[in-house]
Design an enzyme around this catalytic site. Structure first.
Site, PDB file in Angstrom:
ATOM      1  N   SER A 128      37.717  31.276 128.835  1.00 30.00           N
ATOM      2  CA  SER A 128      38.504  31.647 129.973  1.00 30.00           C
ATOM      3  C   SER A 128      39.156  33.056 129.616  1.00 30.00           C
ATOM      4  CB  SER A 128      39.733  30.572 130.024  1.00 30.00           C
ATOM      5  OG  SER A 128      40.409  30.620 128.562  1.00 30.00           O
ATOM      6  N   HIS A 151      37.664  32.467 115.041  1.00 28.40           N
ATOM      7  CA  HIS A 151      38.622  31.634 114.938  1.00 28.40           C
ATOM      8  C   HIS A 151      38.344  30.497 113.782  1.00 28.40           C
ATOM      9  CE1 HIS A 151      40.115  32.231 119.155  1.00 28.40           C
ATOM     10  NE2 HIS A 151      40.620  33.083 118.522  1.00 28.40           N
ATOM     11  N   ASP A 195      32.889  24.970 115.961  1.00 26.67           N
ATOM     12  CA  ASP A 195      32.212  23.953 115.782  1.00 26.67           C
ATOM     13  C   ASP A 195      30.702  23.837 115.228  1.00 26.67           C
ATOM     14  OD1 ASP A 195      31.497  24.148 119.338  1.00 26.67           O
ATOM     15  OD2 ASP A 195      30.237  24.993 117.706  1.00 26.67           O
ATOM     16  N   GLN A 200      34.541  31.808 119.536  1.00 25.47           N
ATOM     17  CA  GLN A 200      35.892  31.320 119.279  1.00 25.47           C
ATOM     18  C   GLN A 200      35.750  30.040 118.686  1.00 25.47           C
ATOM     19  OE1 GLN A 200      38.691  33.020 122.605  1.00 25.47           O
ATOM     20  NE2 GLN A 200      36.628  32.637 123.642  1.00 25.47           N
ATOM     21  N   CYS A 231      42.441  32.269  92.975  1.00 25.06           N
ATOM     22  CA  CYS A 231      43.829  32.881  92.828  1.00 25.06           C
ATOM     23  C   CYS A 231      44.741  31.692  92.631  1.00 25.06           C
ATOM     24  CB  CYS A 231      44.167  33.826  93.888  1.00 25.06           C
ATOM     25  SG  CYS A 231      44.371  32.925  95.279  1.00 25.06           S
TER      26      CYS A 231
HETATM   27  N1  APR Z   1      29.394  26.188 131.453  1.00 24.35           N
HETATM   28  C1  APR Z   1      30.223  27.307 131.854  1.00 24.35           C
HETATM   29  N2  APR Z   1      31.436  27.530 131.577  1.00 24.35           N
HETATM   30  C2  APR Z   1      31.988  26.132 131.389  1.00 24.35           C
HETATM   31  C3  APR Z   1      31.784  25.178 130.941  1.00 24.35           C
HETATM   32  C4  APR Z   1      30.043  25.125 131.164  1.00 24.35           C
HETATM   33  N3  APR Z   1      29.205  23.972 130.862  1.00 24.35           N
HETATM   34  N4  APR Z   1      32.371  24.327 130.595  1.00 24.35           N
HETATM   35  C5  APR Z   1      33.722  24.986 130.415  1.00 24.35           C
HETATM   36  N5  APR Z   1      33.504  26.075 130.847  1.00 24.35           N
HETATM   37  C6  APR Z   1      34.545  27.044 131.134  1.00 24.35           C
HETATM   38  C7  APR Z   1      35.740  26.726 131.698  1.00 24.35           C
HETATM   39  O1  APR Z   1      35.689  26.860 133.029  1.00 24.35           O
HETATM   40  C8  APR Z   1      36.477  27.970 131.162  1.00 24.35           C
HETATM   41  O2  APR Z   1      36.884  28.938 131.928  1.00 24.35           O
HETATM   42  O3  APR Z   1      34.476  27.581 129.809  1.00 24.35           O
HETATM   43  C9  APR Z   1      36.022  28.080 129.933  1.00 24.35           C
HETATM   44  C10 APR Z   1      36.664  27.485 128.486  1.00 24.35           C
HETATM   45  O4  APR Z   1      37.994  28.202 128.368  1.00 24.35           O
HETATM   46  P1  APR Z   1      38.732  27.486 127.382  1.00 24.35           P
HETATM   47  O5  APR Z   1      38.996  25.957 127.457  1.00 24.35           O
HETATM   48  O6  APR Z   1      40.207  28.316 127.501  1.00 24.35           O
HETATM   49  O7  APR Z   1      38.447  27.934 125.935  1.00 24.35           O
HETATM   50  P2  APR Z   1      38.411  29.170 125.217  1.00 24.35           P
HETATM   51  O8  APR Z   1      38.041  30.551 126.100  1.00 24.35           O
HETATM   52  O9  APR Z   1      37.253  29.044 124.040  1.00 24.35           O
HETATM   53  O10 APR Z   1      39.774  29.007 124.482  1.00 24.35           O
HETATM   54  C11 APR Z   1      39.885  30.093 123.431  1.00 24.35           C
HETATM   55  O11 APR Z   1      41.938  29.004 122.885  1.00 24.35           O
HETATM   56  O12 APR Z   1      42.772  27.096 122.300  1.00 24.35           O
HETATM   57  C12 APR Z   1      42.616  28.182 121.731  1.00 24.35           C
HETATM   58  O13 APR Z   1      41.534  28.578 119.809  1.00 24.35           O
HETATM   59  C13 APR Z   1      41.185  28.053 120.842  1.00 24.35           C
HETATM   60  O14 APR Z   1      39.292  29.218 120.531  1.00 24.35           O
HETATM   61  C14 APR Z   1      40.127  28.707 121.408  1.00 24.35           C
HETATM   62  C15 APR Z   1      40.808  29.785 122.238  1.00 24.35           C
HETATM   63 ZN    ZN Z   2      42.950  32.806  96.635  1.00 23.59          ZN
END
Ligand code: APR
Ligand code: ZN
Length: 281
Positions: free
Chosen positions: A202, A125, A110, A107, A163
């Site tokens: 998450s 994404h 980067d 997702q 296009c």
């Molecule tokens: N090691 C393990 N887990 C981690 C760490 C780490 N170093 N740092 C953060 N986390 C956990 C957090 O506790 C959380 O459960 O990773 C999870 C990150 O969840 P989100 O911040 O919700 O990110 P993500 O699940 O990728 O979000 C999905 O939401 O806003 C949109 O498009 C955006 O792609 C993103 C999507």
């Molecule tokens: Zn196009």
């Protein structure tokens, strides 16, 4: 945690088609904030999340204004050009190098999985380093357009070479459809895998969070024998789903994942790779 690390290593060695699903928790140890963790971008600024829900509609309504906002504003994730992969990213690249990991569905926008060396990465994404034409699905490297000059010459929005339609950032916004090529390929991977390693997400954003649920539905018919020697066929889960995350997620709580190794991806994933190497000796 040690025994779970070894269990994950054994499961990976037993697998025929392991894939990884990753989220922002993979990149926090590269200095990129996540969204919903304790210091997450949305956690700290819920208004920013509300605004993010408007971005796609703004593009559809007024692509010029969409680009003026992007070029005039600061990226929520900061400058991603110089961020570096962390040991968690390199661990997944190592598993691909051993022929164990077949793909990474991320997702994250980067580009750190590819920077770490993974070849098969599905950017569910999109990518902050690309532009995409929603009309014909063509993708372009960001540097193929001189966006600053287009802005100065009042020629925004950038237009598709193929296009002529307005192009947008490749990043998929809330309410925006997942590009069909990535959506289709990710679904195939989720259906094909017999091990899914879910790292740092998450698991609350759909349709990505649906992928583990689809995988969980896969069953195989196993022949079993009763104590009295009678043979019977039993339907069993066909996939091992392992989570590596700082906290429990709905996948853990709902029993979609078989087990959670709780902690930091940058610490746990390299330990799993070490255990795989140890067991392979
Ligand atoms: N090691 C393990 N887990 C981690 C760490 C780490 N170093 N740092 C953060 N986390 C956990 C957090 O506790 C959380 O459960 O990773 C999870 C990150 O969840 P989100 O911040 O919700 O990110 P993500 O699940 O990728 O979000 C999905 O939401 O806003 C949109 O498009 C955006 O792609 C993103 C999507
Ligand atoms: Zn196009």
């Amino acid at each position: 945690m040690g025994s779970l690390i070894e269990r994950a290593a054994r499961d990976l060695l037993r697998s025929n088609y392991a894939i990884a699903l990753t989220g922002a928790g993979m990149s926090t140890e590269s200095g990129i904030r996540d969204f919903r963790g304790p210091n997450g971008i949305w956690t700290k600024d819920p208004e920013a999340e509300k605004r993010a829900y408007q971005t796609y509609h703004k593009f559809l309504r007024d692509p010029k204004e969409y680009w003026e906002d992007i070029l005039g504003g600061r990226s929520l994730l900061g400058n991603l050009e110089n961020t570096k992969p962390n040991p968690g990213h390199y661990a997944l690249a190592g598993l691909e190098g051993m022929g164990i990991l077949k793909s990474v569905l991320t997702q994250n926008i980067d580009g750190l999985h590819e920077k770490a060396g993974n070849k098969r990465v599905l950017e569910y994404h999109g990518s902050v380093f690309k532009l995409r034409c929603p009309s014909c699905s063509s993708r372009f490297k960001r540097e193929e357009y001189d966006l600053e000059r287009l802005a100065l010459e009042e020629k925004l929005p950038p237009r598709c070479d193929k296009c002529g339609s307005p192009v947008k950032g490749d990043v998929v916004h809330f309410n925006e459809p997942i590009p069909s090529d990535v959506a289709h390929e990710s679904l195939e991977e989720a259906w094909k895998c017999d091990l899914m390693l879910i790292c740092g997400t998450s698991a609350v954003v759909y349709p990505f969070a649906q992928l583990p649920r689809i995988t969980r539905q896969r069953q195989v018919e196993q022949e079993r024998k009763t104590e009295s020697g009678l043979y019977f066929v039993k339907s069993e889960a066909a996939t091992m789903i392992i989570e590596v995350n700082a906290e429990l997620t709905p996948l853990t709580v709902e029993g979609i994942s078989d087990y959670l190794i709780q902690g930091r991806t940058a610490e746990i994933l390299p330990k799993i790779v070490e255990a795989v190497k140890e067991l392979s000796k």
